[in-house]
Design a protein around this motif. Structure first.
Motif, PDB file in Angstrom:
ATOM      1  N   LYS A   9       0.938  -1.147   0.066  1.00 22.59           N
ATOM      2  CA  LYS A   9       0.133  -0.063  -0.085  1.00 22.59           C
ATOM      3  C   LYS A   9       0.897   1.408   0.074  1.00 22.59           C
ATOM      4  O   LYS A   9       2.003   1.367   0.677  1.00 22.59           O
ATOM      5  N   ASP A  95      -3.264   4.743  -2.079  1.00 22.46           N
ATOM      6  CA  ASP A  95      -4.101   3.993  -1.018  1.00 22.46           C
ATOM      7  C   ASP A  95      -4.585   4.870   0.236  1.00 22.46           C
ATOM      8  O   ASP A  95      -5.679   4.703   0.382  1.00 22.46           O
ATOM      9  N   LEU A 143      -6.286   8.017  -5.896  1.00 25.70           N
ATOM     10  CA  LEU A 143      -7.067   7.042  -4.862  1.00 25.70           C
ATOM     11  C   LEU A 143      -8.410   6.046  -5.847  1.00 25.70           C
ATOM     12  O   LEU A 143      -8.661   4.976  -5.826  1.00 25.70           O
ATOM     13  N   ARG A 146      -7.247   3.274  -7.816  1.00 31.63           N
ATOM     14  CA  ARG A 146      -6.799   2.149  -7.111  1.00 31.63           C
ATOM     15  C   ARG A 146      -8.182   1.322  -6.729  1.00 31.63           C
ATOM     16  O   ARG A 146      -7.886   0.033  -6.347  1.00 31.63           O
ATOM     17  N   GLY A 149      -9.679   3.374  -1.108  1.00 35.66           N
ATOM     18  CA  GLY A 149      -8.884   3.981  -0.555  1.00 35.66           C
ATOM     19  C   GLY A 149      -9.119   4.709   0.648  1.00 35.66           C
ATOM     20  O   GLY A 149     -10.455   4.593   0.952  1.00 35.66           O
ATOM     21  N   TYR A 238      -8.177   1.584   7.733  1.00 38.74           N
ATOM     22  CA  TYR A 238      -7.775   1.341   6.482  1.00 38.74           C
ATOM     23  C   TYR A 238      -8.480  -0.078   6.258  1.00 38.74           C
ATOM     24  O   TYR A 238      -8.987  -0.787   5.112  1.00 38.74           O
TER      25      TYR A 238
END
Length: 289
Positions: A9, A95, A143, A146, A149, A238
């Protein structure tokens, strides 16, 4: 404290030469993250407190992650744009963004009404409010790319009670609202947001303040949070399967830590100051386009 894996990450922690940002970056590194450490301090002695972006990056790597020093003045939009271009080029995405950079005036905690303090106390509106918006604006496409995030704003009980005057309070209220409103825009893209109220921190700045008035702050250091504490909370958030359900909330870090079973390295559980300083106010669910 359970291990929260962040291997593979990529995180950006703004304002991480020292203080809260430094601790957060190192903690994320301890969970395996690649962390871009931003700040203005290049050489030891450039600032009146210890710390540089390079030293923090070294500590991130030593903790088990990969620390990358990224010199950046968050008052300069061009430098912020270059920062995220670099992250895109080197990592392909992002992330975690931790918006921590803020302007702390030397007279912030001095007693007296706001009009007797320097007008440049308002610089916190540039680095503290605007800087968080700009960094999030540049980070958002990375973000979203991805497919998920987390954007975190570091805040405090100063959003609810009088703390250090109206400029400081306005900054904290603003980032809490950023978290709430950005969550609405990010929701279709599985990107979560949060504003985390930190308690008193064991930093060099705090140590300096306490040394001036030891009687006033007697016992505070023993209950204060380490700067790393919030980083461990961010890692757990997270990795929380219910992260999306929490998105947009303002939370007391010490309370979220208790929920996740996070303690300080010595086993200490920092207290919440909700009863003394107030509780977070959550945004109304109405959305007006």
């Amino acid at each position: 404290m359970s291990k929260q894996d962040l291997s593979g990450k990529v995180a950006v922690v703004t304002g991480a030469s020292r203080g809260a940002g430094k601790g957060i970056a190192v903690a994320l590194g301890s969970h395996g993250a690649t962390v871009y450490v931003t700040g203005r301090t290049v050489n030891e002695g450039d600032a009146d407190l210890p710390g540089t972006v390079a030293h923090t990056a070294e500590l991130v790597t030593a903790a088990g992650g990969q620390g990358i020093a990224a010199v950046c003045d968050h008052a300069d939009d061009g430098q912020v744009a270059d920062l995220f271009d670099r992250v895109r080029s080197e990592q392909g995405g992002l992330d975690i963004l931790v918006n921590n950079a803020t302007f702390l005036h030397d007279q912030l905690i001095e007693p007296g009404p706001f009009w007797e303090k320097p007008l440049d106390m308002t610089r916190v509106f540039d680095v503290g409010i605007r800087s968080g918006y700009v960094a999030s604006w540049y980070a958002a496409p990375l973000l979203v790319a991805r497919g998920g995030g987390l954007v975190v704003f570091t805040s405090s009980f100063g959003a609810r009670c009088y703390m250090h005057g109206p400029a400081y309070g306005a900054q904290k209220v603003s980032v809490d609202k950023f978290a709430a409103d950005m969550a609405v825009d990010f929701k279709p893209h599985n990107v979560a947001t949060a504003s985390i109220w930190m308690g008193m921190l064991q930093t060099d700045r705090t140590r300096r303040v306490m040394a001036r008035e030891p009687e006033k702050y007697a016992g505070f250091w023993e209950i204060a949070e380490t700067p790393e504490f919030t980083g461990h909370i961010i890692s757990a958030l997270y990795n929380d399967p219910k992260r999306a359900e929490r998105s947009g909330q303002t939370v007391v870090g010490a309370e979220l830590a208790q929920e996740y079973g996070i303690t300080e390295a010595d086993g200490r559980v920092p207290p919440s100051h909700r009863e003394m300083l107030g509780a977070p106010v959550q945004a109304h669910p109405a959305v007006v386009q």
